[in-house]
Design a protein around this motif. Structure first.
Motif, PDB file in Angstrom:
ATOM      1  N   TYR A  37      -8.074  91.269  32.295  1.00  0.00           N
ATOM      2  CA  TYR A  37      -7.374  92.425  32.294  1.00  0.00           C
ATOM      3  C   TYR A  37      -6.888  92.592  33.342  1.00  0.00           C
ATOM      4  CZ  TYR A  37      -6.335  97.500  32.690  1.00  0.00           C
ATOM      5  OH  TYR A  37      -5.658  98.993  32.591  1.00  0.00           O
ATOM      6  N   ASN A  38      -6.487  92.384  34.557  1.00  0.00           N
ATOM      7  CA  ASN A  38      -5.814  92.506  35.525  1.00  0.00           C
ATOM      8  C   ASN A  38      -4.623  90.865  35.083  1.00  0.00           C
ATOM      9  OD1 ASN A  38      -6.259  94.416  37.336  1.00  0.00           O
ATOM     10  ND2 ASN A  38      -7.959  93.278  38.410  1.00  0.00           N
ATOM     11  N   LEU A  42      -6.460  91.119  27.080  1.00  0.00           N
ATOM     12  CA  LEU A  42      -6.496  92.035  26.779  1.00  0.00           C
ATOM     13  C   LEU A  42      -8.061  91.376  25.727  1.00  0.00           C
ATOM     14  CD1 LEU A  42      -3.687  94.110  27.165  1.00  0.00           C
ATOM     15  CD2 LEU A  42      -5.091  93.750  28.593  1.00  0.00           C
ATOM     16  N   ASP A  43      -7.869  90.423  25.202  1.00  0.00           N
ATOM     17  CA  ASP A  43      -8.526  90.676  24.486  1.00  0.00           C
ATOM     18  C   ASP A  43     -10.039  90.236  24.578  1.00  0.00           C
ATOM     19  OD1 ASP A  43      -6.680  91.045  22.014  1.00  0.00           O
ATOM     20  OD2 ASP A  43      -6.410  89.136  22.235  1.00  0.00           O
ATOM     21  N   SER A  44      -9.882  88.622  25.922  1.00  0.00           N
ATOM     22  CA  SER A  44     -11.160  88.307  26.564  1.00  0.00           C
ATOM     23  C   SER A  44     -11.494  89.385  27.459  1.00  0.00           C
ATOM     24  CB  SER A  44     -10.676  87.231  27.430  1.00  0.00           C
ATOM     25  OG  SER A  44      -9.909  86.249  27.057  1.00  0.00           O
ATOM     26  N   SER A  45     -11.045  90.257  27.557  1.00  0.00           N
ATOM     27  CA  SER A  45     -11.265  91.232  28.388  1.00  0.00           C
ATOM     28  C   SER A  45     -12.175  92.394  27.588  1.00  0.00           C
ATOM     29  CB  SER A  45     -10.252  92.686  29.162  1.00  0.00           C
ATOM     30  OG  SER A  45     -10.624  93.052  29.868  1.00  0.00           O
ATOM     31  N   LEU A  46     -11.699  92.547  26.396  1.00  0.00           N
ATOM     32  CA  LEU A  46     -12.474  93.959  25.558  1.00  0.00           C
ATOM     33  C   LEU A  46     -13.729  92.487  25.055  1.00  0.00           C
ATOM     34  CD1 LEU A  46     -12.564  95.967  23.501  1.00  0.00           C
ATOM     35  CD2 LEU A  46     -11.090  94.435  22.295  1.00  0.00           C
ATOM     36  N   GLY A  73     -11.829 101.758  27.545  1.00  0.00           N
ATOM     37  CA  GLY A  73     -10.646 102.674  27.830  1.00  0.00           C
ATOM     38  C   GLY A  73      -9.880 102.509  28.424  1.00  0.00           C
ATOM     39  N   ASN A  74      -9.795 100.899  29.767  1.00  0.00           N
ATOM     40  CA  ASN A  74      -8.979 100.996  30.239  1.00  0.00           C
ATOM     41  C   ASN A  74      -8.132  99.925  29.256  1.00  0.00           C
ATOM     42  OD1 ASN A  74      -9.306 102.921  32.760  1.00  0.00           O
ATOM     43  ND2 ASN A  74     -10.223 100.845  33.438  1.00  0.00           N
ATOM     44  N   ILE A  75      -8.589  98.979  28.596  1.00  0.00           N
ATOM     45  CA  ILE A  75      -8.338  98.164  27.893  1.00  0.00           C
ATOM     46  C   ILE A  75      -7.362  98.435  27.440  1.00  0.00           C
ATOM     47  CG2 ILE A  75      -8.816  96.114  26.327  1.00  0.00           C
ATOM     48  CD1 ILE A  75     -11.752  95.361  28.534  1.00  0.00           C
ATOM     49  N   PHE A  76      -8.211  99.570  26.359  1.00  0.00           N
ATOM     50  CA  PHE A  76      -7.435 100.288  25.099  1.00  0.00           C
ATOM     51  C   PHE A  76      -6.178 100.953  25.946  1.00  0.00           C
ATOM     52  CE2 PHE A  76     -10.705  99.405  22.755  1.00  0.00           C
ATOM     53  CZ  PHE A  76     -10.524  98.753  21.204  1.00  0.00           C
ATOM     54  N   SER A 415      -8.392 103.776  37.548  1.00  0.00           N
ATOM     55  CA  SER A 415      -9.347 102.886  38.042  1.00  0.00           C
ATOM     56  C   SER A 415      -9.663 102.275  37.962  1.00  0.00           C
ATOM     57  CB  SER A 415     -10.056 104.055  38.502  1.00  0.00           C
ATOM     58  OG  SER A 415      -9.672 105.592  39.566  1.00  0.00           O
ATOM     59  N   PRO A 416     -10.327 100.664  39.155  1.00  0.00           N
ATOM     60  CA  PRO A 416     -11.286  99.951  38.329  1.00  0.00           C
ATOM     61  C   PRO A 416     -12.390 100.246  38.540  1.00  0.00           C
ATOM     62  CG  PRO A 416     -10.168  99.516  40.843  1.00  0.00           C
ATOM     63  CD  PRO A 416      -9.749 100.628  40.019  1.00  0.00           C
ATOM     64  N   PRO A 417     -13.258  99.331  37.678  1.00  0.00           N
ATOM     65  CA  PRO A 417     -14.487  99.442  37.822  1.00  0.00           C
ATOM     66  C   PRO A 417     -15.522  99.272  39.328  1.00  0.00           C
ATOM     67  CG  PRO A 417     -14.293  97.719  36.341  1.00  0.00           C
ATOM     68  CD  PRO A 417     -13.546  97.703  37.212  1.00  0.00           C
TER      69      PRO A 417
END
Length: 452
Positions: A37-38, A42-46, A73-76, A415-417
């Motif tokens: 994500y950072n 985003l596809d890999s993060s998802l 939610g963060n990804i979207f 906010s990150p996890p």
């Protein structure tokens, strides 16, 4: 009997181990998702977040189900699919409310506030910011509280609730060491300028913007330097000092080249075009707008994209190109499907009224302008009611003015996890039962021998 007891203990311990092992696996999946994500992948993060959610559901681990939904939610949000993000955040909200995980709940509320703000739903946004604020106020989490206060204050200042906004900004100043938190101080002062600007106190606004500019420049904070210069340009535009506005927008554009921020680039292009339009140079204004339409799209800022098209409509109206205005309005209607900004809708009504006026249809013009005024008053009443219910203990809620669209300098922290996770309730209770049985085993064996 002895063998059955041992088998039961073994099964319970294995179940607890699998839960622990599963929890570690989920955490690794979420960490991998956050890393991608950072890095903008985003596809890999998802993919990793989806795997974390699937495993969490298989283990019936509520805490990780919640965290996985937050990550999704963060990804979207970053993908610009804000309504999907809201769905995932809402799933997480329901879980965290049920298991009373308040720290995670506060972060989820804050993220919901951000997502709703992205689609222009001010009342929903401020409602969730306020919920996060209340939890962090009770827990004493100063860092999270400062983020909430900045988000609340910038939203309120943007919508004209200047007195309440300043009250929240002053609360931030009471929480930070201003000498050690120059970045936060710069944001607070900048937003005080926005509040003054919405009260039409432009000299005071310029004072705060310049103070923010000095702090940001001293600390080589090019993002805040750009925002301060942009806001100075906006104030001069509102004062109709267009030469000064043009000077500062160009300074902001020059400074922005030292940062890599598409959304800031989109904002700068929009305000550059506005100033050119006010200088009666619609041709240059439209060239900038059309040449930079990809920026708000890339930034996934659809409320700003709608503002681009509305400004294009105003330029086309000055040329009496009614066909092109109607075509441009169609683009705005399409954008309206993915945002909930009421001002976009009422502005399209105003544009349609102006089209009818140019066509000589005064009856339709009067009717549409009446509808425009009624809807504007309804929006104002609804927002005032929301603010009154949430902030009745704060300062005066007198509403000085309303402005549509994003505010330069708004805080949009996602906010990150959390770095540490609470173990699931199933694992805790399974492990507890296993320990109790292990402690009771000697007594069970003694009773068995005694009975023989």
């Amino acid at each position: 009997m002895h063998n059955k007891v041992l088998a039961l203990i073994f099964a319970l311990i294995i179940t607890g181990y699998l839960q622990s092992s599963g929890s570690d696996s989920i955490k690794k999946l979420l960490d991998a998702s956050w890393l991608f994500y950072n890095n903008g992948k985003l596809d890999s993060s998802l993919r990793y977040a989806s795997e974390a959610l699937k495993l969490s559901e298989e283990l019936n681990n509520d805490t990780f189900i919640g965290h996985s939904n937050v990550m999704l939610g963060n990804i979207f949000v970053k993908k610009g699919e804000y309504k999907s993000a809201i769905q995932y955040y809402t799933y997480a909200q329901n879980i965290f409310e049920r298991i009373q995980f308040k720290k995670a709940l506060a972060k989820t509320y804050n993220n919901l506030g951000i997502a709703y703000e992205k689609i222009g739903a001010f009342a929903s946004s401020i409602f969730f910011y306020h919920r996060a604020y209340r939890i962090n106020q009770e827990s004493g989490d100063t860092g999270a509280l400062i983020i909430n206060l900045l988000n609340i204050a910038s939203s309120l200042a943007d919508k004209g609730y200047s007195d309440i906004a300043i009250g929240f900004l002053n609360k931030i100043l009471g929480l930070i060491d201003t000498a050690k938190n120059a970045d936060i101080l710069s944001k607070v002062i900048l937003n005080k300028g926005v509040a003054m600007q919405e009260k039409h106190l432009y000299d005071s606004a310029l004072y705060f913007y310049r103070k923010s500019l000095d702090i940001a420049s001293h600390n080589n904070d090019y993002l805040m330097t750009t925002l301060a210069l942009l806001n100075i340009a906006i104030s001069y535009e509102k004062m109709h000092l267009l030469d000064s506005a043009f000077k500062y927008i160009n300074k902001a554009i020059k400074t922005s080249k030292r940062i890599d921020n598409i959304e800031i680039g989109a904002l700068l292009a929009y305000h550059h075009a506005r100033i050119l339009k006010e200088r009666h140079n619609c041709k240059a204004s439209m060239e900038i707008l059309n040449g930079n339409l990809s920026l708000p799209l890339l930034a996934r800022n659809f409320t700003l994209l709608a503002k681009y098209y509305l400004l294009i409509c105003e330029c086309l109206l000055k040329r009496s190109n009614l066909k092109a205005v109607s075509d441009t309005l169609e683009n705005i209607y399409k954008i309206s499907a993915v945002i909930e900004d009421p001002y976009t809708l009422i502005e399209t009504i105003r544009i349609k009224a102006l089209i009818d006026s140019l066509r000589g249809d005064t009856h339709s013009y009067d009717s549409l302008m009446q509808r425009y005024a009624t809807m504007r008053d309804s929006i104002t009443y609804y927002q005032d009611s929301t603010i009154k219910s949430l902030f009745e203990s704060e300062k005066s809620i007198k509403r000085d003015s309303v402005t549509a669209g994003p505010t330069p300098g708004s805080s949009t922290n996602v906010s990150p996890p959390p770095s540490s996770f609470r173990p699931s309730s199933i694992f805790k209770y399974t492990l507890l039962v296993a320990i109790l049985i292990a402690l009771m085993l000697p007594l069970i064996l003694w009773l068995k021998r005694k009975n023989k």
